[in-house]
Structures are given as C-alpha cells and as structure tokens.
Scaffold this motif. Structure first.
Motif, PDB file in Angstrom:
ATOM      1  N   TRP A 230       3.141  -1.664 -10.308  1.00 55.15           N
ATOM      2  CA  TRP A 230       2.460  -1.245  -9.105  1.00 55.15           C
ATOM      3  C   TRP A 230       1.715  -0.057  -9.195  1.00 55.15           C
TER       4      TRP A 230
ATOM      5  N   ILE B 105       4.828   9.816  -2.284  1.00 50.64           N
ATOM      6  CA  ILE B 105       4.511   8.385  -3.059  1.00 50.64           C
ATOM      7  C   ILE B 105       3.005   8.431  -3.750  1.00 50.64           C
ATOM      8  N   VAL B 106       2.902   8.688  -4.919  1.00 51.58           N
ATOM      9  CA  VAL B 106       1.244   8.777  -5.289  1.00 51.58           C
ATOM     10  C   VAL B 106       1.297   7.663  -6.452  1.00 51.58           C
ATOM     11  N   GLU B 107       0.046   7.797  -6.644  1.00 53.15           N
ATOM     12  CA  GLU B 107      -0.535   6.520  -7.919  1.00 53.15           C
ATOM     13  C   GLU B 107      -0.215   7.447  -9.307  1.00 53.15           C
ATOM     14  N   SER B 108       0.483   6.625 -10.085  1.00 56.43           N
ATOM     15  CA  SER B 108       1.037   7.189 -11.214  1.00 56.43           C
ATOM     16  C   SER B 108      -0.383   7.480 -12.236  1.00 56.43           C
TER      17      SER B 108
ATOM     18  N   TYR C 139       2.800   3.218  -9.011  1.00 54.87           N
ATOM     19  CA  TYR C 139       3.319   4.213  -8.066  1.00 54.87           C
ATOM     20  C   TYR C 139       4.617   4.960  -8.724  1.00 54.87           C
ATOM     21  N   GLU C 140       4.458   6.301  -8.218  1.00 55.05           N
ATOM     22  CA  GLU C 140       5.651   7.076  -8.607  1.00 55.05           C
ATOM     23  C   GLU C 140       6.008   8.017  -7.443  1.00 55.05           C
ATOM     24  N   ILE C 141       7.262   8.598  -7.355  1.00 56.53           N
ATOM     25  CA  ILE C 141       7.563   9.622  -6.545  1.00 56.53           C
ATOM     26  C   ILE C 141       7.709  10.916  -6.738  1.00 56.53           C
TER      27      ILE C 141
ATOM     28  N   ILE D 179      10.290   0.875  -6.644  1.00 58.86           N
ATOM     29  CA  ILE D 179       9.085   1.328  -7.450  1.00 58.86           C
ATOM     30  C   ILE D 179       9.597   1.461  -8.870  1.00 58.86           C
TER      31      ILE D 179
ATOM     32  N   SER E 172       0.911  -1.091   0.077  1.00 62.96           N
ATOM     33  CA  SER E 172      -0.066  -0.035  -0.110  1.00 62.96           C
ATOM     34  C   SER E 172       0.868   1.265   0.000  1.00 62.96           C
ATOM     35  N   ILE E 173       0.274   2.383  -0.362  1.00 67.69           N
ATOM     36  CA  ILE E 173       0.922   3.514  -0.223  1.00 67.69           C
ATOM     37  C   ILE E 173       1.316   4.000   1.039  1.00 67.69           C
TER      38      ILE E 173
ATOM     39  N   GLN F 189       5.101   4.850   1.998  1.00 64.48           N
ATOM     40  CA  GLN F 189       5.472   5.971   2.661  1.00 64.48           C
ATOM     41  C   GLN F 189       6.097   6.036   3.942  1.00 64.48           C
TER      42      GLN F 189
END
Length: 407
Positions: A392, A401-404, A394-396, A386, A365-366, A370
């Motif tokens: 997954w 850390i957020v959803e891409s 996700y990106e930074i 990542i 999970s994010i 995080q």
C-alpha cells in the motif's frame, strides 16, 4: 523368617473368650475385661484398684483409645466395671472389675430359662440366644456403638424404583424434554443459574414433581414465550422492562455528571431502574422535577416565551441500534463495519497480494485510515492492515499515517 522367631516378635498372646462377648456387650469389652481381671489377679488383695493408662492398655490388648472408651462404656452399663474420676493433671486411670457381678451374670447366662429373657435371633449366630441386660446408667451417645454386638445402624440408602422417571403434568417424556430445553434457553437468555442453565432448569422440574406449580409450565403449554406472563409493568415503564426514555436519560446524565464513562453510566442507570424499590423512589423524584419544570414552562409561556426551556433529557433522541452504528462505521471505513468480526477481516486482506498489483481504487486512502486510527479498536486494526500490506505504501510515524519513502 523362621516361624519361631516370628511368633516371638509378636509378644505374648492376649486371652479372649468369644462367648463372653454376649455378656460384656461386645468383643472389645470382653478383651478389656479379661485383661483387667488378669491385672487384678496379680495383686495380693483382690479388691485393690488397678492403676493404668490408655497407652498401657493398648500395649497389652491392642485396643486403641476409641475402642477402650467403647469397652469401658459397655462394661459400666452392665455394672461389670467401676472407675474413679481421673486426675485432670495425669492420664492415670483407676479401674476395678466387679468379680461378684461378673460371676452372677455368668450363672444367670447358663441357668436362666431362655423363655424368660429377651433374645435376638440371627442367622449369623446360628440362632443362639443373646441376653439383653438392662442399662444401669444413662448411655453416652458420644461413644460409638460396637459394630458387632451393638445396635444396628440406621439405613441410609433410600430405595428407588428401577428406571425412575420424573412424574408431573407432562403427557410424555418428549414433552418433558422439550420443556427442559425451553427452560435452558430461557436461563441462557436471562443469565440465570449462575452459568449453569441445566441446573436451574432441573430445580424447576424437580419442584414440579414435588407438587409445586410453575408459571413457566403454564406458559409452555399455552405456547407463549417463557416469562412473558410474569413480567410486571411498573409506573416508570412504557412496557415491561422498558422505562420512559426521558426518565432513563435523566438517570444516565446523573452518572455522566459524576464523571462516569458513558458506557458505565448507561449500565448503572438501567440497573437502578430494574430495582423496584430504588426505581420507585427515583420515579417519584423525577415526577416532582417534571412538575416543577412544567410550572416554570407554563409561567414562561404566559409571559410570551414561545419555546420554554426543557432539560436535554426531554429532547427526542434517535434510537441507537446495531444497524445505525454499522451504517456510520461503514461510511467512515467499510472494513470497520460491525457486521464482520475482526478475525474475518484481517485474513481476507492478504488475498490482495496474491492477485496482481492492486489498483488505486482498491487501496484505502490515507484520510480514511487516519479517521479509523482515532479509536482504540480502529488503531489496532489499521496497524495490522498496514503491516500485512506493505504494497500500500503507508507507514505509521508518531501516531500519523504517512506515505512510506521507498529509499
């Protein structure tokens, strides 16, 4: 090149009589004396001193400066050469060969009874007698001895027994081998020998072969861990090398209040308490502080205070161990547990991509990522995870850390 041209290029030959070496003291001395006699013969007056220098002598005889000093010393010792004190401002030497003394020694050498002289007999000179003349001036020990006719060199090499083995209290080579290995393991564990445990172990064993006793050997024979009987329990320790927790915590807090990071504070505090002199002084100060705190607590208790104040170092703290840290990290993020190395974790993650699409339960999970991203070690690991797992989603972005976004 023709032989005539070759010999012409060599220059004039120097006269040398091998038998004179027995009278002058050496080959170099004989060559030097013959050349000096030749120069004196060129003068109109035989008693005239020869003025020359080391360069001219080397050109005429081939003797370098060190060999010239040796020859002059040998001739002066035998009263065959006289020289005046050189002018410190020039390199000129004033020399004179004593022809009368030279003739006398020649006559003595050929007419004296061999039974009345001190002789050396060697296989190399075919048992010819060599007369040893007494020295008339103190020897100069700074001048090297002629290696052909001087005193023989002292033997440097030490004779050893073939197949030499260390002799000591051990009963067999196998027991010695096991003792050596135990010493090396002890040195590795206690950081002895400056990175060379085998060298440290050799010093212990070598000392025993010379008659020195070793507590390590007594412990090895008794079957107890090396160094165990040599530990000293000091006043501020509950057992050897383990100080009282409150005392150690007090020293740690001292460095923390000075601005040291916690890791450095712990290291410096423990180093202080391992020092027997500094540790004793700190312990005495700590006892005086404890005595003062106890007096204040008793006074407060007599006035009706149920729980008197005690410093934070006296409060019981849970023991920090590797297992306790692993449990905490495992609760935050299983992939950050210390029971696996970082190199083991990262290559294992791409295996998810080899299988079918991961289920939501397999994707972290994010929030967990995080939390792990807050520490330097976790930040590095999360970034690699990542990047290795774009599926997954996700990106930074700006440290978060957020959803891409797929578009």
């Amino acid at each position: 090149m023709r032989i005539g041209i070759f010999l012409g290029n060599l220059g004039n030959a120097a006269i040398y009589y091998p038998k004179l070496a027995k009278i002058t003291g050496g080959v170099t001395a004989s060559i030097f004396l013959c050349q000096l006699l030749q120069w004196q013969a060129q003068h109109s007056y035989s008693g005239e001193w020869v003025k020359t220098n080391s360069t001219e002598i080397e050109k005429a005889t081939g003797l370098n400066q060190e060999e010239q000093e040796l020859a002059r010393q040998q001739l002066k010792v035998r009263s065959l050469l006289k020289e005046k004190l050189p002018n410190p401002n020039t390199e000129t030497l004033e020399l004179w060969a004593d022809i009368d003394a030279f003739e006398e020694k020649l006559n003595n050498f050929w007419t004296i009874d061999p039974a009345d002289i001190i002789t050396h007999t060697t296989r190399e000179n075919n048992n010819h007698s060599v007369e040893i003349f007494p020295e008339t001036s103190p020897p100069n020990h700074t001048v090297k001895t002629d290696k052909y006719f001087g005193q023989p060199r002292q033997q440097i090499a030490v004779a050893i027994t073939p197949n030499y083995r260390f002799s000591g209290p051990w009963n067999s080579q196998e027991q010695l081998h096991n003792f050596q290995r135990a010493l090396e393991e002890y040195a590795k564990e206690h950081s002895l020998g400056f990175g060379h445990p085998s060298g440290w172990a050799f010093k212990i064993i070598d000392g025993m072969t010379k008659g020195l006793t070793s507590n390590f050997w007594e412990e090895f024979v008794a079957g107890i861990p090396l160094g165990e009987s040599q530990k000293v329990k000091r006043d501020w320790e509950i057992e050897p090398e383990v100080p009282y927790p409150a005392f150690e915590e007090e020293r740690i807090q001292y460095y923390v209040h000075k601005g040291e990071p916690l890791e450095a504070a712990v290291s410096r505090a423990r180093a202080d308490l391992r020092n027997p002199v500094l540790g004793k002084d700190l312990w005495e100060g700590f006892l005086r502080k404890c005595d003062r705190i106890a007096d204040d607590a008793l006074k407060a208790k007599s006035q009706g205070v149920d729980t008197p104040y005690l410093p934070s170092s006296f409060n019981e703290k849970p023991q920090i161990t590797k297992d306790s840290v692993m449990r905490k990290l495992g609760a935050i993020a299983p992939q950050l547990a210390l029971n696996q190395s970082t190199s083991d974790q990262i290559p294992a993650l791409p295996k998810l991509a080899e299988t079918a699409s991961p289920t939501p339960a397999e994707i972290p999970s994010i929030s967990s990522l995080q939390k792990a991203y807050q520490t330097p070690l976790g930040r590095s690991i999360v970034e690699k995870q990542i990047a290795a797992n774009p599926d997954w989603g996700y990106e930074i972005v700006d440290g978060e850390i957020v959803e891409s976004i797929p578009f």
